[in-house]
Design a protein around this motif. Structure first.
Motif, PDB file in Angstrom:
ATOM      1  N   SER B   6      94.894  52.324 -11.290  1.00 32.92           N
ATOM      2  CA  SER B   6      94.851  53.777 -11.486  1.00 32.92           C
ATOM      3  C   SER B   6      94.438  54.078 -12.916  1.00 32.92           C
ATOM      4  CB  SER B   6      96.212  54.406 -11.181  1.00 32.92           C
ATOM      5  OG  SER B   6      97.215  53.852 -11.995  1.00 32.92           O
ATOM      6  N   VAL B   7      93.569  55.057 -13.054  1.00 35.04           N
ATOM      7  CA  VAL B   7      93.077  55.424 -14.389  1.00 35.04           C
ATOM      8  C   VAL B   7      93.216  56.926 -14.564  1.00 35.04           C
ATOM      9  CG1 VAL B   7      91.558  53.435 -14.665  1.00 35.04           C
ATOM     10  CG2 VAL B   7      90.660  55.471 -13.558  1.00 35.04           C
ATOM     11  N   LYS B   8      93.915  57.323 -15.601  1.00 31.79           N
ATOM     12  CA  LYS B   8      94.176  58.741 -15.809  1.00 31.79           C
ATOM     13  C   LYS B   8      93.372  59.261 -16.993  1.00 31.79           C
ATOM     14  CE  LYS B   8      97.837  62.154 -16.193  1.00 31.79           C
ATOM     15  NZ  LYS B   8      99.186  62.475 -16.654  1.00 31.79           N
ATOM     16  N   ASP B  39      95.856  52.400 -19.331  1.00 34.59           N
ATOM     17  CA  ASP B  39      95.041  52.144 -18.147  1.00 34.59           C
ATOM     18  C   ASP B  39      93.824  51.288 -18.499  1.00 34.59           C
ATOM     19  OD1 ASP B  39      96.912  53.674 -16.901  1.00 34.59           O
ATOM     20  OD2 ASP B  39      95.638  55.436 -16.641  1.00 34.59           O
ATOM     21  N   THR B  62      91.552  57.594  -9.395  1.00 32.55           N
ATOM     22  CA  THR B  62      92.090  58.628 -10.268  1.00 32.55           C
ATOM     23  C   THR B  62      92.454  59.841  -9.436  1.00 32.55           C
ATOM     24  OG1 THR B  62      91.749  59.759 -12.384  1.00 32.55           O
ATOM     25  CG2 THR B  62      89.943  59.875 -10.816  1.00 32.55           C
ATOM     26  N   ILE B  63      93.341  60.658  -9.987  1.00 25.69           N
ATOM     27  CA  ILE B  63      93.637  61.958  -9.368  1.00 25.69           C
ATOM     28  C   ILE B  63      93.377  63.005 -10.431  1.00 25.69           C
ATOM     29  CG2 ILE B  63      95.351  63.392  -8.195  1.00 25.69           C
ATOM     30  CD1 ILE B  63      96.968  60.812  -7.686  1.00 25.69           C
ATOM     31  N   GLU B  91      98.062  70.879 -10.697  1.00 25.85           N
ATOM     32  CA  GLU B  91      98.988  69.938 -11.312  1.00 25.85           C
ATOM     33  C   GLU B  91      99.506  68.930 -10.292  1.00 25.85           C
ATOM     34  OE1 GLU B  91     103.618  69.985 -12.183  1.00 25.85           O
ATOM     35  OE2 GLU B  91     102.581  71.915 -12.152  1.00 25.85           O
ATOM     36  N   GLN B  93     102.339  65.969 -10.034  1.00 25.76           N
ATOM     37  CA  GLN B  93     103.457  65.292 -10.695  1.00 25.76           C
ATOM     38  C   GLN B  93     103.600  63.858 -10.173  1.00 25.76           C
ATOM     39  OE1 GLN B  93     106.956  67.729 -11.028  1.00 25.76           O
ATOM     40  NE2 GLN B  93     105.760  69.493 -11.716  1.00 25.76           N
ATOM     41  N   GLY B 116      99.069  51.837 -16.032  1.00 26.76           N
ATOM     42  CA  GLY B 116      99.652  51.882 -17.367  1.00 26.76           C
ATOM     43  C   GLY B 116     101.151  52.099 -17.260  1.00 26.76           C
ATOM     44  N   ALA B 119     101.578  57.364 -19.188  1.00 31.03           N
ATOM     45  CA  ALA B 119     100.387  58.093 -19.602  1.00 31.03           C
ATOM     46  C   ALA B 119     100.756  58.771 -20.916  1.00 31.03           C
ATOM     47  CB  ALA B 119     100.003  59.109 -18.547  1.00 31.03           C
ATOM     48  N   ASP B 122     101.944  63.022 -20.722  1.00 30.25           N
ATOM     49  CA  ASP B 122     103.282  63.436 -20.289  1.00 30.25           C
ATOM     50  C   ASP B 122     104.346  62.387 -20.559  1.00 30.25           C
ATOM     51  OD1 ASP B 122     102.979  66.113 -18.933  1.00 30.25           O
ATOM     52  OD2 ASP B 122     101.326  64.963 -18.104  1.00 30.25           O
ATOM     53  N   ASN B 125     106.287  57.768 -17.533  1.00 29.94           N
ATOM     54  CA  ASN B 125     106.692  56.398 -17.251  1.00 29.94           C
ATOM     55  C   ASN B 125     107.383  56.302 -15.888  1.00 29.94           C
ATOM     56  OD1 ASN B 125     107.679  53.762 -17.322  1.00 29.94           O
ATOM     57  ND2 ASN B 125     108.104  53.829 -19.510  1.00 29.94           N
ATOM     58  N   GLN B 126     106.723  56.784 -14.856  1.00 25.76           N
ATOM     59  CA  GLN B 126     107.347  56.826 -13.533  1.00 25.76           C
ATOM     60  C   GLN B 126     106.449  56.332 -12.405  1.00 25.76           C
ATOM     61  OE1 GLN B 126     108.435  60.889 -12.686  1.00 25.76           O
ATOM     62  NE2 GLN B 126     109.468  61.173 -14.637  1.00 25.76           N
ATOM     63  N   THR B 127     105.157  56.611 -12.511  1.00 26.43           N
ATOM     64  CA  THR B 127     104.291  56.534 -11.341  1.00 26.43           C
ATOM     65  C   THR B 127     104.289  55.158 -10.672  1.00 26.43           C
ATOM     66  OG1 THR B 127     102.967  58.244 -12.380  1.00 26.43           O
ATOM     67  CG2 THR B 127     101.989  57.108 -10.496  1.00 26.43           C
ATOM     68  N   LYS B 216     109.396  72.571 -12.867  1.00 20.84           N
ATOM     69  CA  LYS B 216     108.592  73.681 -13.361  1.00 20.84           C
ATOM     70  C   LYS B 216     108.638  73.689 -14.893  1.00 20.84           C
ATOM     71  CE  LYS B 216     109.370  78.363 -13.285  1.00 20.84           C
ATOM     72  NZ  LYS B 216     110.606  79.026 -13.006  1.00 20.84           N
ATOM     73  N   THR B 217     107.456  73.786 -15.502  1.00 21.94           N
ATOM     74  CA  THR B 217     107.431  73.900 -16.950  1.00 21.94           C
ATOM     75  C   THR B 217     107.785  75.325 -17.339  1.00 21.94           C
ATOM     76  OG1 THR B 217     105.730  72.217 -17.099  1.00 21.94           O
ATOM     77  CG2 THR B 217     105.998  73.637 -19.015  1.00 21.94           C
TER      78      THR B 217
HETATM   79  C1  LIG Z   1      97.819  72.372 -15.071  1.00 22.55           C
HETATM   80  C2  LIG Z   1      98.949  71.392 -15.217  1.00 22.55           C
HETATM   81  C3  LIG Z   1     100.269  71.855 -15.162  1.00 22.55           C
HETATM   82  C4  LIG Z   1     101.330  70.958 -15.282  1.00 22.55           C
HETATM   83  N1  LIG Z   1     102.600  71.430 -15.170  1.00 22.55           N
HETATM   84  C5  LIG Z   1     103.627  70.554 -15.167  1.00 22.55           C
HETATM   85  C6  LIG Z   1     104.964  70.992 -14.915  1.00 22.55           C
HETATM   86  O1  LIG Z   1     105.221  72.167 -14.689  1.00 22.55           O
HETATM   87  N2  LIG Z   1     105.975  70.068 -14.947  1.00 22.55           N
HETATM   88  C7  LIG Z   1     105.715  68.737 -15.185  1.00 22.55           C
HETATM   89  O2  LIG Z   1     106.648  67.934 -15.194  1.00 22.55           O
HETATM   90  N3  LIG Z   1     104.479  68.291 -15.392  1.00 22.55           N
HETATM   91  C8  LIG Z   1     103.421  69.173 -15.382  1.00 22.55           C
HETATM   92  N4  LIG Z   1     102.167  68.706 -15.570  1.00 22.55           N
HETATM   93  C9  LIG Z   1     101.993  67.289 -15.842  1.00 22.55           C
HETATM   94  C10 LIG Z   1     101.641  66.479 -14.620  1.00 22.55           C
HETATM   95  O3  LIG Z   1     102.558  66.713 -13.612  1.00 22.55           O
HETATM   96  C11 LIG Z   1     101.665  65.030 -15.095  1.00 22.55           C
HETATM   97  O4  LIG Z   1     100.352  64.598 -15.060  1.00 22.55           O
HETATM   98  C12 LIG Z   1     102.507  64.153 -14.263  1.00 22.55           C
HETATM   99  O5  LIG Z   1     103.830  64.497 -14.617  1.00 22.55           O
HETATM  100  C13 LIG Z   1     102.237  62.674 -14.480  1.00 22.55           C
HETATM  101  O6  LIG Z   1     102.933  62.181 -15.610  1.00 22.55           O
HETATM  102  P1  LIG Z   1     102.382  60.940 -16.382  1.00 22.55           P
HETATM  103  O7  LIG Z   1     100.940  60.957 -16.331  1.00 22.55           O
HETATM  104  O8  LIG Z   1     103.060  60.926 -17.701  1.00 22.55           O
HETATM  105  O9  LIG Z   1     102.875  59.733 -15.440  1.00 22.55           O
HETATM  106  P2  LIG Z   1     103.181  58.219 -15.799  1.00 22.55           P
HETATM  107  O10 LIG Z   1     104.152  57.842 -14.774  1.00 22.55           O
HETATM  108  O11 LIG Z   1     103.530  58.102 -17.247  1.00 22.55           O
HETATM  109  O12 LIG Z   1     101.820  57.511 -15.556  1.00 22.55           O
HETATM  110  C14 LIG Z   1     101.799  56.095 -15.459  1.00 22.55           C
HETATM  111  C15 LIG Z   1     100.492  55.615 -14.903  1.00 22.55           C
HETATM  112  O13 LIG Z   1     100.266  56.189 -13.612  1.00 22.55           O
HETATM  113  C16 LIG Z   1      98.891  56.396 -13.408  1.00 22.55           C
HETATM  114  N5  LIG Z   1      98.632  57.810 -13.159  1.00 22.55           N
HETATM  115  C17 LIG Z   1      99.504  58.853 -13.222  1.00 22.55           C
HETATM  116  N6  LIG Z   1      98.886  60.001 -12.873  1.00 22.55           N
HETATM  117  C18 LIG Z   1      97.600  59.680 -12.602  1.00 22.55           C
HETATM  118  C19 LIG Z   1      96.446  60.413 -12.211  1.00 22.55           C
HETATM  119  N7  LIG Z   1      96.480  61.738 -12.018  1.00 22.55           N
HETATM  120  N8  LIG Z   1      95.282  59.746 -12.030  1.00 22.55           N
HETATM  121  C20 LIG Z   1      95.213  58.406 -12.219  1.00 22.55           C
HETATM  122  N9  LIG Z   1      96.268  57.651 -12.604  1.00 22.55           N
HETATM  123  C21 LIG Z   1      97.432  58.281 -12.794  1.00 22.55           C
HETATM  124  C22 LIG Z   1      98.195  55.928 -14.638  1.00 22.55           C
HETATM  125  O14 LIG Z   1      97.779  54.610 -14.423  1.00 22.55           O
HETATM  126  C23 LIG Z   1      99.271  55.983 -15.697  1.00 22.55           C
HETATM  127  O15 LIG Z   1      99.043  55.054 -16.736  1.00 22.55           O
HETATM  128  C24 LIG Z   1     101.082  69.579 -15.485  1.00 22.55           C
HETATM  129  C25 LIG Z   1      99.765  69.117 -15.552  1.00 22.55           C
HETATM  130  C26 LIG Z   1      98.702  70.002 -15.415  1.00 22.55           C
HETATM  131  C27 LIG Z   1      97.314  69.468 -15.490  1.00 22.55           C
END
Ligand SMILES: Cc1cc2nc3c(=O)[nH]c(=O)nc-3n(C[C@H](O)[C@H](O)[C@H](O)COP(=O)(O)OP(=O)(O)OC[C@H]3O[C@@H](n4cnc5c(N)ncnc54)[C@H](O)[C@@H]3O)c2cc1C
Ligand SMILES: Cc1cc2nc3c(=O)[nH]c(=O)nc-3n(C[C@H](O)[C@H](O)[C@H](O)COP(=O)(O)OP(=O)(O)OC[C@H]3O[C@@H](n4cnc5c(N)ncnc54)[C@H](O)[C@@H]3O)c2cc1C
Lengths: 311, 248
Positions: B6-8, B39, B62-63, B91, B93, B116, B119, B122, B125-127, B216-217
């Motif tokens: 996965s690549v973010k 990533d 990717t998402i 968004e 999560q 990774g 990311a 945010d 550290n969960q995905t 919710k943020t």
């Molecule tokens: C418009 C907008 C509004 C948002 N509002 C909120 C909110 O209200 N509340 C909130 O908590 N968060 C919000 N977010 C943040 C969003 O939910 C985060 O992207 C999400 O919480 C993922 O966290 P993280 O990337 O830190 O995950 P982590 O778990 O830190 O990611 C670990 C790994 O997972 C993979 N990964 C994760 N996401 C993706 C992806 N999309 N594509 C590819 N690989 C991925 C990557 O390999 C990454 O290294 C918002 C984001 C946007 C764009």
């Protein structure tokens, strides 16, 4: 009323200091607090948890499979224990960070990572972008699963309490796809980095593991824990568990010395909560001086031994 | 063996983050974005495993919105054979992202999911852990060494106490830490080649996932500012300053 389950991290029969911080966060949420101990024989750890201020109950699950904490093994048991609780909290250590999302997914809820302040039982502050922004979030309906940022809460006292200890069994099937092989732990006589009230960190400027002696000697003189920048760890001067920063340890000592460290945002993310930051760097333009409470421009190899002699 | 990575797309790690004055988020207009540095390490590891003959196919996923195509092109330049773009402008999560990745992992029959450890936007550290949990497969987070041997892997993890080694049965999720490897520098011919590699674009619905109500943020604020410090000229002045603050 909230019912909060705090998951105990422990090793060698000792409760990890992070648990008392998670209990402190639980007290801020308010409600009835229980601590869960999963172990082969959790009696000794449970006795320590029962003494923590504010803890009403300690739940013990004894199982040979819990001899070593493996997230895939612990998660199904915790998901089962979570029934009836409004919150499940983990210390924000590598143990909690590894385990909490595995439990959250089992409970089908989003997780709140690294809570640093509690506004309401479901409303928290947490850092994003390496602590360069703080977001206030409201958890969705359902069980709140969260990790507690270690630098943000003061541990509750671990002497007065006398919670009831209850041994329970769980029926969850446990996987065998993950096996513990070994751990190479750095045994150090110095104060633990995350608990120390004084920390001395060295950076790339030290140039070698031999030269790091300058840092160790100074730290020993003032009774400090020792940390390092990523550059110092990557260069092999010191082991990985000494890294301070966004991707290393987040610390909050009373006194922090950054020696030969430039002050990259990822490093600063780990020391934002330090009470007093002292920077020693030969470059007057180094970004570390922007956050330092006391800065001294000079060559560390002369400044640090001189300082050591004068304290 | 097939690997899914996965690549973010995130704000570049060199950018100085500015919080918007209305508290709705951080400034992202006109800001440089790049692949989450962790990533890149996951991609590099996948390529190294292929170079060692352990891996036959690398799929990047990717998402995110239309611009995530750039991130996938970088992944393809690293050496991914093909890419999947789960297009979603809103968004997403971690649990939702994890459900989508779990579905793709299953559909592709990949034996390893590399991601990774966090990311850098945010810092959740969960995905990865959630993907493993949803599929009831092994996880090894914060990896600093990965050795694949047939249907098993040995992974060294960077944990608070030091270095831990786990043995896992495949399929497994491995989340990577900084010291696993140093990602290669992308060369122009690879970037050109990547333009011709296939990207499949789908929606969350295509993998059976819907956006659910998450956290919710409420607001985003700058961290509390530190009081301005002082500069001292000599060690004696430093000692005096420490003494006056009652620190020594
Ligand atoms: C418009 C907008 C509004 C948002 N509002 C909120 C909110 O209200 N509340 C909130 O908590 N968060 C919000 N977010 C943040 C969003 O939910 C985060 O992207 C999400 O919480 C993922 O966290 P993280 O990337 O830190 O995950 P982590 O778990 O830190 O990611 C670990 C790994 O997972 C993979 N990964 C994760 N996401 C993706 C992806 N999309 N594509 C590819 N690989 C991925 C990557 O390999 C990454 O290294 C918002 C984001 C946007 C764009
Ligand atoms: C995703 C990501 C995550 C990261 N996570 C972390 C993290 O958790 N922790 C972390 O620390 N870094 C982290 N980094 C790395 C960070 O960006 C910096 O590269 C790193 O902190 C630099 O370490 P340093 O200050 O020791 O080295 P440098 O930046 O090279 O600084 C060395 C300093 O020493 C000074 N100096 C040299 N010689 C002397 C002397 N004789 N006397 C006095 N001063 C001297 C120089 O003036 C310079 O300021 C991360 C990076 C990325 C991309």
């Amino acid at each position: 009323m909230s019912k909060i389950l705090v998951i105990a991290e422990h090793s060698d029969g000792k409760l990890n200091a992070g648990v008392a911080k998670a209990v402190a966060a639980a007290q801020k949420i308010g409600g009835e607090i229980a601590v869960a101990v999963l172990a082969t024989d959790g009696a000794a750890v449970a006795a320590q948890a029962a003494k923590l201020d504010g803890v009403a109950k300690v739940v013990v699950v004894n199982n040979a499979a819990n001899a070593y904490p493996i997230a895939a093994v612990l998660a199904p048991q915790i998901a089962e224990l979570a029934a009836g609780y409004t919150h499940v909290l983990f210390p924000g250590t590598t143990f909690g960070k590894d385990l909490a999302p595995r439990v959250a997914a089992k409970l089908n809820v989003q997780q709140v990572s690294d809570i640093m302040a509690v506004h309401a039982p479901n409303k928290f502050d947490r850092p994003i972008y390496a602590g360069n922004a703080i977001t206030t979030v409201e958890a969705a309906a359902g069980t709140v699963v969260a990790t507690v940022r270690q630098a943000s809460f003061n541990a509750v006292v671990g002497e007065g309490g006398s919670a009831a200890v209850e041994t329970v069994s769980v029926s969850a099937a446990l996987p065998s796809h993950t096996r513990f092989v070994k751990i190479e732990a750095q045994k150090s006589a110095r104060p633990d980095l995350q608990a120390a009230s004084r920390v001395v960190s060295g950076g790339r400027a030290l140039g070698s593991s031999e030269n790091f002696k300058v840092i160790y000697d100074f730290a020993d003189k003032i009774g400090a824990g020792v940390g390092a920048s990523r550059a110092a760890v990557d260069s092999g001067y010191v082991p990985n568990d000494m890294q301070v920063g966004q991707t290393g340890k987040i610390i909050a000592p009373e006194l922090y010395f950054a020696i030969g460290i430039s002050g990259a945002i990822q490093h600063l993310a780990g020391i934002k909560d330090a009470r007093t930051i002292v920077a020693i760097n030969k470059d007057p333009e180094a970004p570390i001086f922007e956050v330092a409470d006391i800065g001294l421009v000079g060559d560390l190899f002369t400044v640090v031994p001189e300082l050591q002699g004068k304290l | 063996m097939k690997v899914l990575v996965s690549v973010k797309r995130v704000v570049d790690y060199n950018v100085r983050i500015q919080v918007k004055s209305d508290g709705s988020g951080v400034v992202t207009d006109g800001v440089k974005f790049s692949m989450n540095p962790f990533d890149e390490i996951a991609m590099e590891e996948a390529v190294r495993l292929r170079e060692k003959g352990k891996v036959t196919e690398i799929v990047a996923v990717t998402i995110g919105g239309a611009k995530n195509e750039e991130t996938l092109r970088s992944a393809l330049a690293f050496g991914a054979d093909r890419a999947i773009h789960i297009k979603e402008e809103g968004e997403v999560q971690p649990l939702t992202a994890a459900k989508a990745f779990a579905a793709v992992l299953k559909k592709e029959g990949a034996q390893l999911f590399l991601c990774g450890k966090q990311a850098i936007d945010d810092d959740a550290n969960q995905t990865g852990q959630m993907v493993a949990s949803l599929l009831d497969i092994a996880q090894a987070t914060f990896a600093s060494k990965v050795e694949v041997d047939g249907a098993k892997a040995q992974i060294t993890r960077e944990i608070d106490a030091g270095l831990e080694t786990l043995e896992v049965d495949l399929p497994a999720v491995v989340s990577v830490d900084l010291r696993l490897n140093e990602p290669r520098y992308l060369k122009l011919p690879d970037i050109m080649k990547a333009k011709k590699k296939p990207i499949e674009t789908i929606g969350l619905g295509d993998v059976g996932v819907a956006i659910e109500a998450g956290s919710k943020t409420v607001k985003v604020s700058p961290p509390p500012a530190r009081a301005k410090g002082i500069m001292v000229k000599t060690v004696d002045e430093l000692v005096a300053a420490l003494k006056s603050k009652g620190l020594v």
